[in-house]
Design an enzyme around this catalytic site. Structure first.
Site, PDB file in Angstrom:
ATOM      1  N   HIS A 119       0.831  -1.220   0.000  1.00 37.35           N
ATOM      2  CA  HIS A 119       0.000   0.000   0.000  1.00 37.35           C
ATOM      3  C   HIS A 119       0.863   1.266   0.000  1.00 37.35           C
ATOM      4  O   HIS A 119       0.423   2.325   0.463  1.00 37.35           O
ATOM      5  CB  HIS A 119      -0.945   0.027   1.209  1.00 37.35           C
ATOM      6  CG  HIS A 119      -1.788  -1.195   1.352  1.00 37.35           C
ATOM      7  ND1 HIS A 119      -2.945  -1.389   0.643  1.00 37.35           N
ATOM      8  CD2 HIS A 119      -1.625  -2.321   2.114  1.00 37.35           C
ATOM      9  CE1 HIS A 119      -3.485  -2.558   0.967  1.00 37.35           C
ATOM     10  NE2 HIS A 119      -2.678  -3.148   1.855  1.00 37.35           N
ATOM     11  N   SER A 170      15.415  20.888 -16.571  1.00 32.15           N
ATOM     12  CA  SER A 170      14.283  21.782 -16.797  1.00 32.15           C
ATOM     13  C   SER A 170      14.767  23.025 -17.532  1.00 32.15           C
ATOM     14  O   SER A 170      15.861  23.535 -17.264  1.00 32.15           O
ATOM     15  CB  SER A 170      13.659  22.182 -15.458  1.00 32.15           C
ATOM     16  OG  SER A 170      12.803  23.293 -15.614  1.00 32.15           O
ATOM     17  N   LYS A 204      16.738  20.958 -11.463  1.00 30.14           N
ATOM     18  CA  LYS A 204      15.989  19.740 -11.741  1.00 30.14           C
ATOM     19  C   LYS A 204      16.827  18.664 -12.438  1.00 30.14           C
ATOM     20  O   LYS A 204      17.658  18.949 -13.281  1.00 30.14           O
ATOM     21  CB  LYS A 204      14.774  20.063 -12.627  1.00 30.14           C
ATOM     22  CG  LYS A 204      13.724  20.940 -11.987  1.00 30.14           C
ATOM     23  CD  LYS A 204      13.040  20.253 -10.808  1.00 30.14           C
ATOM     24  CE  LYS A 204      12.254  19.034 -11.229  1.00 30.14           C
ATOM     25  NZ  LYS A 204      11.122  19.370 -12.126  1.00 30.14           N
ATOM     26  N   GLU A 214       9.539   7.902 -17.108  1.00 32.53           N
ATOM     27  CA  GLU A 214       8.211   8.456 -17.345  1.00 32.53           C
ATOM     28  C   GLU A 214       7.713   8.125 -18.755  1.00 32.53           C
ATOM     29  O   GLU A 214       6.526   7.821 -18.965  1.00 32.53           O
ATOM     30  CB  GLU A 214       8.236   9.969 -17.129  1.00 32.53           C
ATOM     31  CG  GLU A 214       8.455  10.355 -15.676  1.00 32.53           C
ATOM     32  CD  GLU A 214       8.734  11.852 -15.494  1.00 32.53           C
ATOM     33  OE1 GLU A 214       8.800  12.282 -14.331  1.00 32.53           O
ATOM     34  OE2 GLU A 214       8.890  12.564 -16.512  1.00 32.53           O
TER      35      GLU A 214
END
Length: 470
Positions: A156, A277, A283, A290
């Site tokens: 979970h 970024s 970043k 992704e």
């Protein structure tokens, strides 16, 4: 440009119809299979006395020069000729004359394209199998380096029990093993030879389909001509395999994204496999993970599209089946790229061992081991579960973790607690004690590494065998 099928028609095809009907922009990648299949077909026609031997020689030589032209980039594909088959046949007839016009004897584009797709899939199965094997090796190698690296295991998305990073990666290794097994199953559907089925009902010529199958290394021949030209099960099976594989990779992608976040800090991706970024200088984004996660939905879409396309089609061939190619080709490319990039990304990432071990020492994931401790002292598990639950509640209230509670405090919950309880709470001892088969114990990791080496060697043997049959 005159159509090779235009004898029945009195008007030229509308230009929009030409463009809409054509498949050459995506099926031109089948050129190698189309030429190889045509050579086998021509040689069979010659052996069976259906076309003259001198025509066979001209056809084979002409097809070989066209193959060389395509591979050298000296071949112009024409939309007006619709597909790879007619582009090659038209060029062949242009070069060698009437002999080229004999090539299409006893076959249809229906069984020709089916042959091309079966052959193409067999080749891609081997290439994907090799990339899958490479990814499995990368996972196993990283796991072996981190056989004693402790980390929290989650259920979970909450910390559950201590495990090793090796054990976590071996879970994905086992998923990929099943993917390899499924890929072998896809081969069975691809290894059936459809040529000779014609458009629907075979041919009146005395062809030898088994000779073509032998030339092209097929294990079996379709027993029904209608099934041969309408079957797309093998494509659906491939897309199903691809969807499950991408689902596994997407799950790992999600974990990569979590682990590489500041909040987790368990890993850092190599700079070569991350992006920045355009606005925020600090970043470092896990874009590859992704993208794989995102492309998974794309592959699912191709499977769904193929199922929907095929579900209402009467026998045999319908133009709808032209839609089998773009999604299939895209799924092949997506799977191959994802596997290739992931092998390198996993191999080059940095594992923050200290951060993982700090995490597993600052949580309550050793609570089950404390309950097991009481069970070994004679307390039934349900009662032990309740006692430890109260200990956890007490520790949270005190702002402590379980190893920080004194023996005197523990004894207020159960007289069975003794000084050795602290040993039971150490994360490394929690892991080492879980020696059941398939568990995370260090001794079990060693067994699974040996098993993994054996499985990878067996997979290599399978791939070598399949490679000899494409």
């Amino acid at each position: 440009m005159a159509k090779l099928w235009g004898g029945r028609f009195s008007k030229n095809t509308n230009e929009l119809v030409d463009a809409f009907n054509a498949s050459i922009e995506f099926d031109k990648r089948l050129y190698h299979e189309d030429i190889r299949g045509s050579i086998a077909h021509a040689q069979m026609l010659g052996k069976c006395g259906i076309i003259p031997a001198e025509d066979v020689e001209k056809i084979v030589a002409g097809l070989e020069t066209i193959l060389a032209d395509i591979e050298a980039g000296n071949f112009s594909f024409e939309v007006a000729l619709e597909d790879i088959h007619m582009n090659i046949e038209a060029r062949l007839t242009e070069r060698i004359g009437v002999a080229g016009a004999r090539l299409h004897t006893a076959r249809s584009r229906n069984d020709q394209v089916a042959l091309d797709m079966h052959m193409y899939m067999k080749r891609e199965i081997v290439e994907i199998g090799e990339l899958l094997l490479q990814f499995e090796k990368a996972l196993l190698a990283v796991a072996q380096k981190h056989d004693r690296t402790l980390m929290p295991g989650y259920t979970h998305l909450q910390r559950a029990q201590p495990i090793t990073f090796a054990h976590h990666l071996l879970a994905y290794f086992n998923m990929l093993q099943r993917d390899f097994r499924r890929l072998q199953g896809v081969w069975s559907g691809a290894d059936m030879m459809p040529l000779g089925a014609g458009a629907i009902a075979g041919t009146t010529f005395p062809i030898d389909r088994f000779d073509v199958a032998e030339q092209l290394n097929f294990g079996s021949v379709y027993a029904n001509s209608m099934d041969a030209v309408s079957d797309r099960d093998y494509i659906i099976e491939f897309l199903s395999f691809a969807s499950v594989l991408m689902m596994h990779m997407s799950r790992l992608s999600e974990e990569i994204c979590l682990w590489s976040s500041t909040e987790f800090g368990f890993i850092e991706l190599d700079d070569a496999f991350a992006t920045g970024s355009s606005m925020m200088p600090q970043k470092k984004n896990p874009d590859i993970a992704e993208l794989v996660r995102g492309k998974t939905g794309r592959v699912y879409g191709h499977l769904q599209a193929m199922l929907v396309t095929a579900k209402g089609l009467p026998l045999t061939y319908n133009k709808d089946l032209q839609e089998d190619k773009e999604g299939f080709f895209d799924a092949v490319d997506t799977v191959k790229f994802s596997l290739a990039v992931y092998s390198d990304m996993i191999s080059t990432m940095t594992v923050n061992v200290e951060k993982m071990e700090q995490a597993v020492s600052k949580d309550f994931s050793n609570a089950t081991d404390l309950a097991d401790y009481l069970v070994r002292k004679g307390l039934p598990f349900r009662q032990a579960h309740e006692v430890v639950g109260k200990c956890v509640a007490y520790a949270i209230h005190q702002g402590k973790f379980l190893p920080e509670i004194s023996l005197e405090e523990y004894k207020t919950f159960s007289a069975l607690f003794e000084e050795d309880l602290l040993e039971a709470l150490q994360p490394e001892n929690c892991v080492a004690a879980r020696t059941s088969y398939g568990g995370p114990a260090f001794s079990e990791n060693a067994k699974q590494f040996s098993r993994g080496d054996v499985l990878l060697a067996e997979q290599q043997v399978v791939l070598d065998d399949l490679k000899a049959r494409i």
